[in-house]
Design a protein around this motif. Structure first.
Motif, PDB file in Angstrom:
ATOM      1  N   UNK A   1       8.490 -13.503  36.126  1.00 13.73           N
ATOM      2  CA  UNK A   1       9.566 -12.526  35.143  1.00 13.73           C
ATOM      3  C   UNK A   1       9.030 -11.284  34.500  1.00 13.73           C
ATOM      4  N   UNK A   2       9.586 -10.954  33.498  1.00 14.73           N
ATOM      5  CA  UNK A   2       8.896  -9.556  32.985  1.00 14.73           C
ATOM      6  C   UNK A   2       7.768 -10.132  32.080  1.00 14.73           C
ATOM      7  N   UNK A   3       6.606  -9.520  32.333  1.00 15.26           N
ATOM      8  CA  UNK A   3       5.270  -9.895  31.936  1.00 15.26           C
ATOM      9  C   UNK A   3       4.561  -8.774  31.050  1.00 15.26           C
ATOM     10  N   UNK A   4       4.761  -7.517  31.437  1.00 22.10           N
ATOM     11  CA  UNK A   4       4.058  -6.402  30.652  1.00 22.10           C
ATOM     12  C   UNK A   4       5.010  -5.507  30.216  1.00 22.10           C
ATOM     13  N   UNK A   5       4.556  -4.942  29.066  1.00 20.28           N
ATOM     14  CA  UNK A   5       5.291  -3.656  28.276  1.00 20.28           C
ATOM     15  C   UNK A   5       4.351  -2.668  27.976  1.00 20.28           C
ATOM     16  N   UNK A   6       4.915  -1.414  28.755  1.00 22.24           N
ATOM     17  CA  UNK A   6       4.240  -0.366  28.312  1.00 22.24           C
ATOM     18  C   UNK A   6       5.041   0.850  27.387  1.00 22.24           C
ATOM     19  N   UNK A   7       4.122   1.228  26.461  1.00 24.50           N
ATOM     20  CA  UNK A   7       4.680   2.356  25.562  1.00 24.50           C
ATOM     21  C   UNK A   7       4.191   3.502  25.708  1.00 24.50           C
ATOM     22  N   UNK A   8       5.090   4.496  26.219  1.00 29.43           N
ATOM     23  CA  UNK A   8       4.721   5.876  26.423  1.00 29.43           C
ATOM     24  C   UNK A   8       4.917   6.578  25.170  1.00 29.43           C
ATOM     25  N   UNK A   9       3.691   7.241  24.587  1.00 31.97           N
ATOM     26  CA  UNK A   9       3.897   7.969  23.508  1.00 31.97           C
ATOM     27  C   UNK A   9       4.395   9.272  23.675  1.00 31.97           C
ATOM     28  N   UNK A  10       5.212   9.771  22.972  1.00 29.15           N
ATOM     29  CA  UNK A  10       5.930  11.115  23.318  1.00 29.15           C
ATOM     30  C   UNK A  10       5.272  12.229  22.502  1.00 29.15           C
ATOM     31  N   UNK A  11       5.259  11.910  21.024  1.00 32.81           N
ATOM     32  CA  UNK A  11       4.560  12.901  20.162  1.00 32.81           C
ATOM     33  C   UNK A  11       2.921  12.698  20.327  1.00 32.81           C
ATOM     34  N   UNK A  12       2.226  13.783  20.780  1.00 36.97           N
ATOM     35  CA  UNK A  12       0.832  13.545  21.072  1.00 36.97           C
ATOM     36  C   UNK A  12       0.040  14.263  19.844  1.00 36.97           C
ATOM     37  N   UNK A  13      -1.241  13.247  19.744  1.00 36.14           N
ATOM     38  CA  UNK A  13      -2.185  14.121  18.879  1.00 36.14           C
ATOM     39  C   UNK A  13      -3.522  14.134  19.409  1.00 36.14           C
ATOM     40  N   UNK A  14      -4.209  14.977  18.701  1.00 35.52           N
ATOM     41  CA  UNK A  14      -5.440  15.219  19.639  1.00 35.52           C
ATOM     42  C   UNK A  14      -6.645  14.283  19.292  1.00 35.52           C
ATOM     43  N   UNK A  15      -6.284  13.058  19.303  1.00 35.12           N
ATOM     44  CA  UNK A  15      -7.114  11.976  19.124  1.00 35.12           C
ATOM     45  C   UNK A  15      -6.582  10.898  19.539  1.00 35.12           C
ATOM     46  N   UNK A  16      -7.223   9.684  19.790  1.00 41.19           N
ATOM     47  CA  UNK A  16      -6.842   8.359  20.024  1.00 41.19           C
ATOM     48  C   UNK A  16      -5.599   7.631  19.218  1.00 41.19           C
ATOM     49  N   UNK A  17      -4.896   7.079  19.717  1.00 41.32           N
ATOM     50  CA  UNK A  17      -3.817   6.680  18.901  1.00 41.32           C
ATOM     51  C   UNK A  17      -4.413   5.238  18.086  1.00 41.32           C
ATOM     52  N   UNK A  18      -4.063   5.184  16.965  1.00 36.95           N
ATOM     53  CA  UNK A  18      -4.941   3.993  16.276  1.00 36.95           C
ATOM     54  C   UNK A  18      -4.302   2.645  16.679  1.00 36.95           C
ATOM     55  N   UNK A  19      -3.153   2.676  17.011  1.00 33.74           N
ATOM     56  CA  UNK A  19      -2.546   1.267  17.632  1.00 33.74           C
ATOM     57  C   UNK A  19      -3.508   0.595  18.918  1.00 33.74           C
TER      58      UNK A  19
END
Length: 561
Positions: A194-212
């Protein structure tokens, strides 16, 4: 060329050559994107005066097949410019679906950017998350850790431990989750599971890696803490000489019965129904759940405590003067704005909130003295990376346990600020305040208690809250262990907890005054609890030389029942 007399885009070029068609790009920027972006839930600039939308970068994502024409999608980075303030950058993946073919997929209306004709082929330009081919190629590239060279840098796909080896070449199914939020969510299913993976696509972008991504990948790859959705991978835009930009993250899906805010609300129902009958009822399993969450919170912080880490962004740090000044500047600015709000809105508050607000105003000098104490007090406790936006809504109830989610940090803070190391007690304070909100909102907002005297409700809610707070804190500190380098001693724990509780409650006060005046008493009571503890510290310290008078707590005295 495009046809400017209609709202659709018409180009003599093929979709595969979109980047070279500057007329088409300009038409997208000036005619198509402004109304489309303003219709998107994830676009945060709707209330600002917009001056331009500009496509700054276009990245190509080749498809693995061309079952219904166009062989690639584009990741476009759109700059939104405003009359005032900084510009913002948003991620908008685009694909082209021809509409004169027999196998045309259905696309939700909100996913259609515009009708278009490329090289005499009619179709739809769509947000590519609604295109199965795009979702499939995202999974494939991530599972195989591909890197795609671009005109500007490259798009790099990382695979994490959370993606099982047997799923690398799986024929996955996919769909878009029907939720409107600041990001977009895609779900992938594997055969027989079944459904196993969840992908979050970030919309507002920042010039560095996302803390999450930083936190979830660290916890998955470098610790044994399993009470998060495990890190399965991410996609990053890398450019030489500048920080990486996080575009998305994939995690394991988890069973989600409900978040802990709603679960706590359910547990409060028995308590609520008993209050009109002058009964005080808390089931034993409520304490069990609170204790468990206290332990899980401590285990998360122990996993993030990494003195041997080679990554300086996760190495523990002391309470430096720079850190203290950062906290103090932010808090004093916040405090000044809240005093103004209280004065301007005092007449709109109910009698209980007015009494609390009056003592808050009277305590200004005491709070200033407490802040100065924080500036100069010797502290040997340590700071680490933390969750940063920790409350009951960020904890999923899964069977008999919890999963902690959403490590992006405070929504109103910059990405750099979200990565600042704090005492883990900042997270603890957030959860304690969340429990206070849960019981107060339940009692003051229910029809069952609307005819009960507010002073009585205040006392009853405080009894419940203090029992739950102490249960949570006892479990947390027992799991952390004593002594532990994170916390010098109980005195520092108590002092730092007051710092973060006061900051949190003062922050909450502004929201409630502006949007929910009936709830103003909740953060004001939280402020009052801290003020009382500050006064106890002053009274108990024989070395303190202060001319400040004691607070007029008699103003809070409620009538006897």
């Amino acid at each position: 060329m495009f046809d400017s007399t209609t709202s659709n885009l018409t180009s003599s070029s093929a979709w595969a050559n979109l980047i070279q068609d500057q007329d088409a790009i300009r038409f997208l920027e000036t005619t198509i994107l402004p109304p489309y972006l303003n219709s998107c839930r994830w676009f945060a600039g709707k209330a600002r005066q917009q001056e331009h939308f500009r496509i700054r970068f276009v990245h190509e994502i080749p498809f693995r097949s061309d079952s219904y024409t166009a062989e690639k999608a584009y990741l476009i980075i759109v700059e939104a410019g405003y009359a005032n303030g900084e510009t913002e950058n948003y991620l908008l993946p685009l694909s082209f679906i021809e509409t004169d073919r027999p196998d045309v997929p259905d696309v939700l209306p909100k996913g259609i950017v515009t009708t278009a004709v490329f090289d005499q082929k009619p179709g739809l330009i769509v947000d590519a998350i609604y295109d199965e081919r795009f979702r499939q190629v995202l999974y494939f590239n991530l599972a195989h850790q591909n890197a795609l060279a671009q005109k500007t840098g490259r798009i790099v796909f990382h695979r994490g431990r959370g993606l099982a080896a047997e799923h690398i070449d799986a024929e996955v199914t996919s769909r878009v989750l029907p939720v409107d939020s600041s990001n977009s969510a895609l779900v992938f299913g594997v055969p027989n599971q079944g459904e196993t993976y969840f992908l979050k696509l970030y919309r507002k972008l920042f010039q560095e890696t996302n803390p999450e991504v930083d936190l979830v990948s660290f916890l998955t790859e470098h610790s044994h803490f399993t009470h998060i959705p495990a890190y399965a991978g991410s996609l990053i835009w890398q450019q030489e000489g500048v920080p990486d930009v996080t575009l998305g993250m994939m995690q394991l899906m988890v069973e989600n019965q409900q978040d802990s805010w709603n679960q706590t609300g359910d547990y409060l129902n028995d308590f609520l129904y008993a209050v009109p009958h002058r009964l005080f009822t808390i089931k034993e399993d409520v304490f069990d759940r609170v204790e468990l969450l206290g332990r899980r919170t401590a285990q998360m912080h122990l996993a993030l405590y990494s003195p041997e880490s080679n990554d300086p962004s996760f190495a523990p740090e002391p309470f430096t003067d720079d850190y203290r000044e950062f906290i103090i500047r932010r808090f004093e600015s916040l405090l000044e704005r809240r005093y103004t709000l209280v004065i301007d809105n005092y007449a709109k508050l109910d009698p209980l909130a007015q009494r609390l607000a009056w003592v808050f105003m009277e305590a200004k000098e005491m709070i200033d003295e407490f802040v100065n104490d924080f500036r100069h007090r010797p502290l040997e406790s340590l700071r680490i990376r933390i969750h940063g936006d920790y409350h009951l809504g960020q904890v999923l109830a899964t069977g008999n346990d919890f999963i902690i989610i959403d490590f992006e940090g405070e929504p109103e803070s910059s990405i750099s600020e979200r990565k600042i190391k704090h005492s883990p007690l900042k997270d603890v304070a957030g959860m304690i305040r969340s429990y206070h909100y849960a019981v107060s909102a339940k009692l003051f907002g229910s029809t069952e208690t609307e005819h009960i005297d507010p002073d009585h409700l205040q006392r009853v809610s405080e009894r419940w809250y203090k029992l739950i707070r102490d249960t949570y804190m006892d479990a947390y500190l027992e799991t952390i262990g004593s002594p532990h380098p994170l916390y010098k001693n109980n005195s520092e724990v108590n002092f730092l907890l007051l710092v973060y509780l006061l900051e949190k409650a003062v922050y909450e006060l502004g929201y409630e005054i502006s949007y929910r005046p009936a709830w103003v008493k909740i953060p004001l009571k939280g402020i009052m609890d801290v003020i009382r503890e500050i006064e106890k510290i002053r009274i108990a310290d024989p070395t303190r030389n202060s001319d400040l008078p004691l607070l007029q707590m008699g103003l809070l005295q409620t009538k006897k029942e």
